[in-house]
Write an enzyme that holds these catalytic residues in place. Structure first.
Site, short mmCIF file in Angstrom:
data_model
loop_
_atom_site.label_atom_id
_atom_site.label_comp_id
_atom_site.label_asym_id
_atom_site.label_seq_id
_atom_site.Cartn_x
_atom_site.Cartn_y
_atom_site.Cartn_z
N ASP B 251 34.38 40.51 41.26
CA ASP B 251 35.55 39.62 41.21
C ASP B 251 36.83 40.44 41.10
OD1 ASP B 251 33.88 37.19 41.04
OD2 ASP B 251 33.37 37.95 39.07
N HIS B 279 31.97 34.39 34.90
CA HIS B 279 31.76 34.66 36.32
C HIS B 279 31.36 33.33 36.98
CE1 HIS B 279 30.61 36.71 39.99
NE2 HIS B 279 29.41 36.15 39.93
#
Lengths: 439, 439
Positions: B251, B279
């Site tokens: 990410d 996440h």
């Protein structure tokens, strides 16, 4: 080409615009592709013309005098300009090298491209441009690969272009790693396969001849790789034939591992292993000249029956055995062996050792037929070039096998006569010798 | 274990036999597995007990006093003994490190294992043992992976074991990279997924607690990774909670790339990017503290509407967009980000910068709820440990988003109360926030 450029007028000059004024995103790419498409363009590629400007390559680069015409297109973040000069103060960058990879959306490439981009292959101070060649069918997957390369933030990866046109992809490339090939369809004869893939490699040879660096090194992985390499080099008369390789390094690695297993030593003790001949079941893993811990293999492995009757079979069937276990072909270890093959050409070969590569036979010292691509023992000074190893022993067993593989390659060559400027094809292949899983 | 060992008496002592007297091959392994199988054994693993003998680890290793009981099994060529001492004269080898990888037959691992073995992650002088954890279903594929590792001839790869028993795989491991997780089946609720995967990670936590190095570093990749990491650490009370990480590095990498694209700079100019929280789609890519070329992002990217309304969405949907293009999930870039995460712990963080990792919140300086795993900004001295970064700015926008992700993780925690010793699960997840393609 001209047509394709016409379709993208607003982007052609973006390299003259200050980067902070621009905001590219992959959505530009998408709308762009639609514009560039049929019926106008013969090409099918990403259409953002904003890659590395010539003046941003640091000092060692020769002055570029050519116009940036027919410049292939960059992808996403790799379209952004960046300043190598500013970094020069803290780090001495080498001149960018251009690496083309065909079959770029396939599994082997999916391993290989990330190794090329990470610095593992060419070193931590070598900026790399990757030029991805795919097919119409795989184009969206190519974009996916480019997106993953973006997301990996490799500092050395300075340019990524994707295209289905070899003339764009091969422009100025220093390396061409030709992985893509058509797999054999149901009911297809070996001769058909040779022809279909031969057409691809003839076209790619012509493209390399037209636009690649005059000293490009070409490694053919797509099967049948020896004959594909021959077709490729025959269609690229302005590039030295010596620069073309057919990958037999995976076979060499597998042979080393099997010898280590049999001898009960770690594989780093096995050296001087040659794969002779064709990357097929006629290949000849040479245990006569191979060494284990510096000793001839036959002195270490006393089971000569195993060497003569099982060893070669084990090497040849490894790929098939792996597919059975893993359900897929050996993409990861193939890509490792491609890296090994490149490293063997850009690093000096260790004293007394050698590596195998399928190379052009004309002028070989072993009496192997000229004008084919045959795997033989090579050494390199690390300059990208190689020489054949002279001090090789032969015995009847080895010679007989080499002769069989040579005969096969001569037969394959007759099958592709029409693709190498040697008249009409006459195809009399005696049997199917494709390696398991490599059809 | 004892039962499994009984089934393989002739191999137990092979480490005492001179290697040249032995000739292992994978066929031994096969016949062996059949012997070791049901109904006798609860384990399911390769059964050749012949890996590195304790006295072959070079001097810097502490004297090993423990008996080699419950020693996991090696694979193929990695069963062969080798002599690190002999190599000591020319090269200073570090002590072998043990790295466990779960989900080892999957695509992410298929990239990662070869990076770990090549020296790219831990360095060119760091020998590595790889311990591959798979499932009953994937066991044959694990063998295929081990075969490809054999064929790659990595000099640093000294041991490979494959097993479906975490107690065998985690024995003495220095790193546990937990990639394997059950994907969501048709009609499965998020709560079911949390429970099913929670069971796996509870079991793995217990196994780590029992047999891993007391200083093992654990990186959880299998989703939902934050809560899986929490479950894992709660089941491993004898290992510091600080040693557990949930991977949010992909990410972070994606966020950096999107900021670079928007700002029109190369991605190496983007620094100080934090991913906060879970996440999942509640993750918070922080543009308030991020910098481009040393300047606050908001000073470089004037389009604050884009930052607030599009940027986060772009980062979150990247994986889904990629699957659409490429037809597969992002195995290659995920594995690159795992390498980045490890390297960030074993190399000093560059001055003034930081990296994101999902870590245990207890004692955090940001006021985030304690006793969850939350992605936050970290710095490391390169010793495997990290500290949270103190000098962080917050504004209402950032705090509001962080609070939302925190609430989600607290809700996930209530769903797995039964797996972390906190009573009965009470599952009231408001909505499904799995990232696209990561179910």
């Amino acid at each position: 080409m001209a047509v394709a450029e016409l379709s993208t007028p607003s982007f052609i000059n973006t390299r003259l615009v200050h980067p902070s004024k621009l905001s590219f995103s992959t959505t530009h790419l998408h709308s762009h592709r639609r514009l560039a498409f049929p019926p106008l363009s013969r090409t099918h590629n990403a259409r953002i013309s904003c890659s590395l400007a010539p003046n941003q390559v640091q000092a060692p680069a020769p002055a570029q005098t050519e116009e940036p015409k027919n410049k292939p297109e960059c992808y996403g973040v790799f379209c952004l300009t960046y300043d190598l000069k500013a970094e020069e103060e803290t780090k001495s960058w080498k001149k960018l090298i251009n690496v083309a990879v065909s079959g770029a959306a396939g599994m082997i490439s999916n391993h290989l491209l990330f190794k090329l981009a990470s610095g593992e292959v060419f070193g931590a101070d070598q900026p790399v441009a990757l030029k991805l060649l795919g097919s119409e069918r795989s184009f969206e997957a190519l974009e996916g690969v480019a997106m993953e390369l973006e997301d990996s933030l490799f500092p050395l990866l300075r340019e990524v272009i994707i295209s289905i046109d070899p003339y764009e992809v091969f422009q100025d490339v220093d390396w061409a790693l030709l992985i893509g090939a058509k797999p054999r369809g149901p009911g297809m004869e070996r001769a058909d396969l040779l022809d279909i893939n031969g057409q691809i490699f003839a076209a790619q040879g012509k493209a390399l001849n037209a636009v690649a660096s005059r000293n490009v090194k070409v490694i053919v992985v797509g099967n049948p790789c020896n004959t594909n390499a021959l077709i490729c080099l025959k269609n690229a008369p302005n590039i030295p034939a010596k620069n073309f390789h057919a990958l037999t390094r995976l076979d060499e690695n597998r042979a080393k591992c099997q010898l280590a297993l049999k001898a009960g030593v770690f594989y780093d003790k096995v050296s001087n292993v040659t794969i002779w001949g064709n990357h097929s079941t006629t290949q000849v893993p040479d245990f006569l000249n191979a060494r284990i811990d510096g000793l001839p293999v036959k002195e270490v492995i006393k089971d000569h029956k195993w060497l003569e009757e099982e060893f070669t079979h084990k090497v040849q069937t490894r790929g098939g055995a792996l597919i059975k276990k893993w359900g897929r072909s050996s993409a990861a270890s193939t890509s490792v062996s491609i890296v090994d093959a490149i490293k063997s050409l850009v690093n000096p070969t260790p004293e007394g050792d050698w590596f195998s590569s399928g190379v052009y036979t004309t002028g070989n010292p072993y009496g192997i037929a000229e004008d084919i691509v045959f795997s033989m023992p090579c050494r390199s000074k690390g300059d990208g070039d190689y020489e054949l190893v002279k001090d090789i022993k032969f015995d009847d067993y080895l010679l007989k096998r080499i002769t069989k593989s040579e005969a096969e390659l001569l037969a394959e060559k007759r099958c592709v006569g029409h693709l190498i400027g040697q008249g009409i094809a006459f195809c009399d292949l005696p049997e199917d010798t494709m390696l398991p899983g490599e059809m």
